[in-house]
Design an enzyme around this catalytic site. Sequence first.
Site, PDB file in Angstrom:
ATOM      1  N   GLY A 264       0.825  -1.207   0.000  1.00  9.93           N
ATOM      2  CA  GLY A 264       0.000   0.000   0.000  1.00  9.93           C
ATOM      3  C   GLY A 264       0.854   1.249   0.000  1.00  9.93           C
ATOM      4  O   GLY A 264       0.508   2.282   0.565  1.00  9.93           O
TER       5      GLY A 264
ATOM      6  N   ALA B 239       1.709   3.494  -2.171  1.00  9.46           N
ATOM      7  CA  ALA B 239       1.363   4.718  -2.886  1.00  9.46           C
ATOM      8  C   ALA B 239       0.358   5.570  -2.137  1.00  9.46           C
ATOM      9  O   ALA B 239       0.091   6.714  -2.517  1.00  9.46           O
ATOM     10  CB  ALA B 239       0.815   4.385  -4.278  1.00  9.46           C
ATOM     11  N   GLY B 240      -0.231   5.029  -1.066  1.00 11.67           N
ATOM     12  CA  GLY B 240      -1.186   5.785  -0.263  1.00 11.67           C
ATOM     13  C   GLY B 240      -0.499   6.722   0.707  1.00 11.67           C
ATOM     14  O   GLY B 240       0.734   6.774   0.798  1.00 11.67           O
ATOM     15  N   GLY B 241      -1.311   7.460   1.461  1.00 13.20           N
ATOM     16  CA  GLY B 241      -0.756   8.454   2.373  1.00 13.20           C
ATOM     17  C   GLY B 241       0.154   7.863   3.419  1.00 13.20           C
ATOM     18  O   GLY B 241       1.301   8.315   3.605  1.00 13.20           O
TER      19      GLY B 241
ATOM     20  N   ASP C 275       2.363  -1.702  -4.647  1.00 11.29           N
ATOM     21  CA  ASP C 275       1.004  -1.180  -4.784  1.00 11.29           C
ATOM     22  C   ASP C 275       0.495  -1.566  -6.164  1.00 11.29           C
ATOM     23  O   ASP C 275       1.244  -2.112  -6.988  1.00 11.29           O
ATOM     24  CB  ASP C 275       0.956   0.341  -4.594  1.00 11.29           C
ATOM     25  CG  ASP C 275      -0.308   0.775  -3.849  1.00 11.29           C
ATOM     26  OD1 ASP C 275      -1.392   0.262  -4.211  1.00 11.29           O
ATOM     27  OD2 ASP C 275      -0.223   1.589  -2.922  1.00 11.29           O
TER      28      ASP C 275
ATOM     29  N   ASN D 291       0.699  -2.914   5.083  1.00 12.16           N
ATOM     30  CA  ASN D 291       0.020  -1.636   5.262  1.00 12.16           C
ATOM     31  C   ASN D 291      -1.186  -1.466   4.347  1.00 12.16           C
ATOM     32  O   ASN D 291      -2.076  -0.674   4.642  1.00 12.16           O
ATOM     33  CB  ASN D 291       1.031  -0.505   5.013  1.00 12.16           C
ATOM     34  CG  ASN D 291       0.393   0.855   4.995  1.00 12.16           C
ATOM     35  OD1 ASN D 291      -0.071   1.351   6.019  1.00 12.16           O
ATOM     36  ND2 ASN D 291       0.326   1.465   3.819  1.00 12.16           N
TER      37      ASN D 291
ATOM     38  N   TYR E  71     -15.223  -3.483   7.182  1.00 15.95           N
ATOM     39  CA  TYR E  71     -13.873  -3.089   7.578  1.00 15.95           C
ATOM     40  C   TYR E  71     -13.525  -3.609   8.968  1.00 15.95           C
ATOM     41  O   TYR E  71     -12.432  -4.139   9.191  1.00 15.95           O
ATOM     42  CB  TYR E  71     -13.784  -1.563   7.533  1.00 15.95           C
ATOM     43  CG  TYR E  71     -12.439  -0.986   7.879  1.00 15.95           C
ATOM     44  CD1 TYR E  71     -11.349  -1.152   7.021  1.00 15.95           C
ATOM     45  CD2 TYR E  71     -12.256  -0.233   9.028  1.00 15.95           C
ATOM     46  CE1 TYR E  71     -10.116  -0.600   7.321  1.00 15.95           C
ATOM     47  CE2 TYR E  71     -11.022   0.323   9.338  1.00 15.95           C
ATOM     48  CZ  TYR E  71      -9.955   0.137   8.477  1.00 15.95           C
ATOM     49  OH  TYR E  71      -8.730   0.686   8.777  1.00 15.95           O
TER      50      TYR E  71
ATOM     51  N   VAL F  27      -7.373   8.756  10.433  1.00 13.53           N
ATOM     52  CA  VAL F  27      -6.233   9.417   9.803  1.00 13.53           C
ATOM     53  C   VAL F  27      -6.749  10.462   8.815  1.00 13.53           C
ATOM     54  O   VAL F  27      -7.698  10.200   8.063  1.00 13.53           O
ATOM     55  CB  VAL F  27      -5.329   8.394   9.093  1.00 13.53           C
ATOM     56  CG1 VAL F  27      -4.180   9.087   8.374  1.00 13.53           C
ATOM     57  CG2 VAL F  27      -4.796   7.375  10.100  1.00 13.53           C
TER      58      VAL F  27
END
Length: 264
Positions: free
Chosen positions: A9, A11-13, A33, A76, A140, A173
Amino acid sequence: MTKVAVITGAAGGIGQAMLRRFAQAGYTVAGLDLPPICPPDDQRFLGCDITDEAQVRSAFERVIATHGRIDVLVNNAGISAIGALMDHDVATYRRVMEVNYIGALVCTRAALPALAAASGRIVVTSSVAGFAPVLGRPAYVGAKHAVTGLFTALRCELAPQGISVTMVHPTFVVGGMGEVGRSQGVQRSTTGQEITPDDVAELVVKAVLDGRDLVLPGRTAKLAWWANRISPRGYAWVMTRRLGRNPLPVPPISPTIRPEETTR
């Protein structure tokens, strides 16, 4: 030899913050990613769908061929689904489980020989939703409970191989995360102060360097952790009230839990 951290993950924040923080700590970093969202000119990235076992095996083989080792695997990657039980079809629940749970499982299996050789560490970006109920996100919450349970069990299993496990349970977040199956008119609700991706990444790298097994980024995450253990019913009532609904009768609240300090 320089230690190597592999981050899914990426490329995410939070993923990008992890890449930056681990690199600042002296690690060589490799980010996984989905191919369409990997920066095309960034050699640190490998395009990989972590729910595809063949792609994962190929990606980790490339990491080993390039860097020779894996010291830290950060599971992540994750997606959410906002809405009530019947707002989503079963395919949405399955997709959330595949990314959050199966993806972490597949990546860990692929990295296991290298992690054992390096006496490495697995980091799992879970959530407050991984240890406590959170209203409006059943898919989730289920997936994060599953991945938390899996790696809590694996901590004991992998210890004889020299592999340790760090569970990370952030509160909300800033910017949220990728979602699947967003229902029309349903908005993301939060409570407590949101933290930044860099807040999470900074604490994770420190935990790895210090050998810590649990990270609770954000004041709300810490409150949730303790409130849910002291009075699960009290936690559930306060959380439900703060996230916009109150279908439960008011329970007795432990005097150590203040409603204004509610949890995710």
